[in-house]
Design a protein around this motif. Structure first.
Motif, PDB file in Angstrom:
ATOM      1  N   ARG A  50       0.826  -1.214   0.000  1.00  0.00           N
ATOM      2  CA  ARG A  50       0.000   0.000   0.000  1.00  0.00           C
ATOM      3  C   ARG A  50       0.856   1.258   0.000  1.00  0.00           C
ATOM      4  O   ARG A  50       0.584   2.213  -0.744  1.00  0.00           O
ATOM      5  N   THR A  51       1.900   1.276   0.825  1.00  0.00           N
ATOM      6  CA  THR A  51       2.726   2.483   0.919  1.00  0.00           C
ATOM      7  C   THR A  51       3.477   2.746  -0.375  1.00  0.00           C
ATOM      8  O   THR A  51       3.536   3.888  -0.852  1.00  0.00           O
ATOM      9  N   GLU A 118       2.604  10.347   6.850  1.00  0.00           N
ATOM     10  CA  GLU A 118       2.553   9.488   5.667  1.00  0.00           C
ATOM     11  C   GLU A 118       3.794   9.651   4.791  1.00  0.00           C
ATOM     12  O   GLU A 118       4.279   8.691   4.195  1.00  0.00           O
ATOM     13  N   ARG A 192      -4.648  -0.894   4.435  1.00  0.00           N
ATOM     14  CA  ARG A 192      -4.342   0.084   5.484  1.00  0.00           C
ATOM     15  C   ARG A 192      -4.577  -0.521   6.864  1.00  0.00           C
ATOM     16  O   ARG A 192      -3.753  -0.348   7.773  1.00  0.00           O
TER      17      ARG A 192
END
Length: 304
Positions: A50-51, A118, A192
């Protein structure tokens, strides 16, 4: 400095909690193995995919990745000096080299995200995408080449890499980012949630895996090589960053990643590939404790 301490203290608290839960047997030993496996196979890969998929690679500081790889290679090569030291058998040299190139990814991710949000999480994940394969290749070769009695046939490090769930997640996340494919909302939310669990369980498992009794067995050799790792890798990373023109947040993230203690999985790999497993356990324990002092000191030195 206060911001870094604010990010570091929760990490220390959660790692300490994991150690307490393990020592008190409130969670059985076999359960920790299952938690580690779950984090390694499912949770951590979900966080990475995801990142990386959402990371702004068009503006990514690739000098950061290059600096960290160069730092790992340099300090790994420095570990070869152990061959010329008295009372330093081959398996011990292999374990030292492994300690010099491995890092505790969970601690890096946690501090990076708490310190910079983030964006910090994305930068640490980019670092993980290049540091993890580099560490695995160097560690496997070092342990095998210095083992006195390798267990079974020599494994192929490249085969081990392509089967590694974390490496697969790095490749998948990078491919999604390169193709500019946006994750569907359902999948993004699911990853997430899994990623949030990865940080907490990873830090708890890291604390459970530290044997503080190893501190009593550690001698000058362990403390010396621990300081080489905790001071040498971040110094090299920052130095290469300066040479490559990396500044600002990426420079601080490079320091954070390099200043973490060696990975707790070092003991398992040393045991499997004929390294000095007791020395690996001692290095993990000593570096984990000393890093709580060296990391804030190095951060203060860099930012001042």
């Amino acid at each position: 400095m206060s911001g870094f301490l604010y990010a570091l203290l929760p990490v220390i608290a959660i790692v300490s909690l994991g150690h307490i839960l393990s020592v008190r047997k409130w969670i059985p030993t076999e359960s920790w193995r299952a938690i580690e496996r779950l984090s390694y196979v499912v949770l951590f890969p979900a966080l990475i995919v995801r990142t990386l998929a959402n990371a702004p690679f068009e503006t990514a500081p690739w000098g950061l990745a290059a600096a960290l790889i160069l730092a790992q290679i340099t300090l790994g090569a420095f570990g070869l000096l152990g061959r010329f030291m008295p009372n330093m058998p081959g398996p011990a040299v292999g374990s030292v080299i492994q300690s010099n190139v491995r890092w505790n990814t969970m601690i890096g991710l946690s501090i990076g995200s708490l310190l910079f949000g983030e964006q910090g999480l994305a930068l640490v994940t980019i670092a993980a995408a290049v540091m993890i394969p580099t560490a695995n290749i160097i560690s496997v070769y070092a342990l095998i080449s210095h083992a006195e009695k390798p267990h079974g046939p020599k494994p192929n490090p490249f085969v081990a890499l392509i089967r590694n769930p974390i490496v697969i997640a790095c490749i998948l996340g990078l491919a999604l980012a390169a193709a500019s494919i946006s994750l569907p909302r359902l999948l993004d939310d699911s990853l997430r949630i899994l990623g949030d669990a990865a940080l907490a369980l990873g830090l708890l498992a890291a604390g459970a895996g530290v044997d503080l009794s190893a501190l009593r067995r550690a001698g000058p050799r362990t403390f010396g090589w621990s300081l080489v790792r905790l001071l040498g890798l971040p110094a090299l990373a920052v130095g290469f960053c300066f040479l490559l023109g990396v500044t600002g947040m990426p420079l601080v993230v490079a320091l954070i990643c390099a200043a973490t203690p060696t990975a707790t999985s070092s003991y398992i790999l040393a045991k499997e590939l004929g390294g000095d497993a007791p020395l690996a356990a001692n290095l993990i324990a000593v570096e984990t404790v000393l890093a709580m002092i060296t990391m804030p000191a190095l951060y203060l030195l860099l930012t001042s």
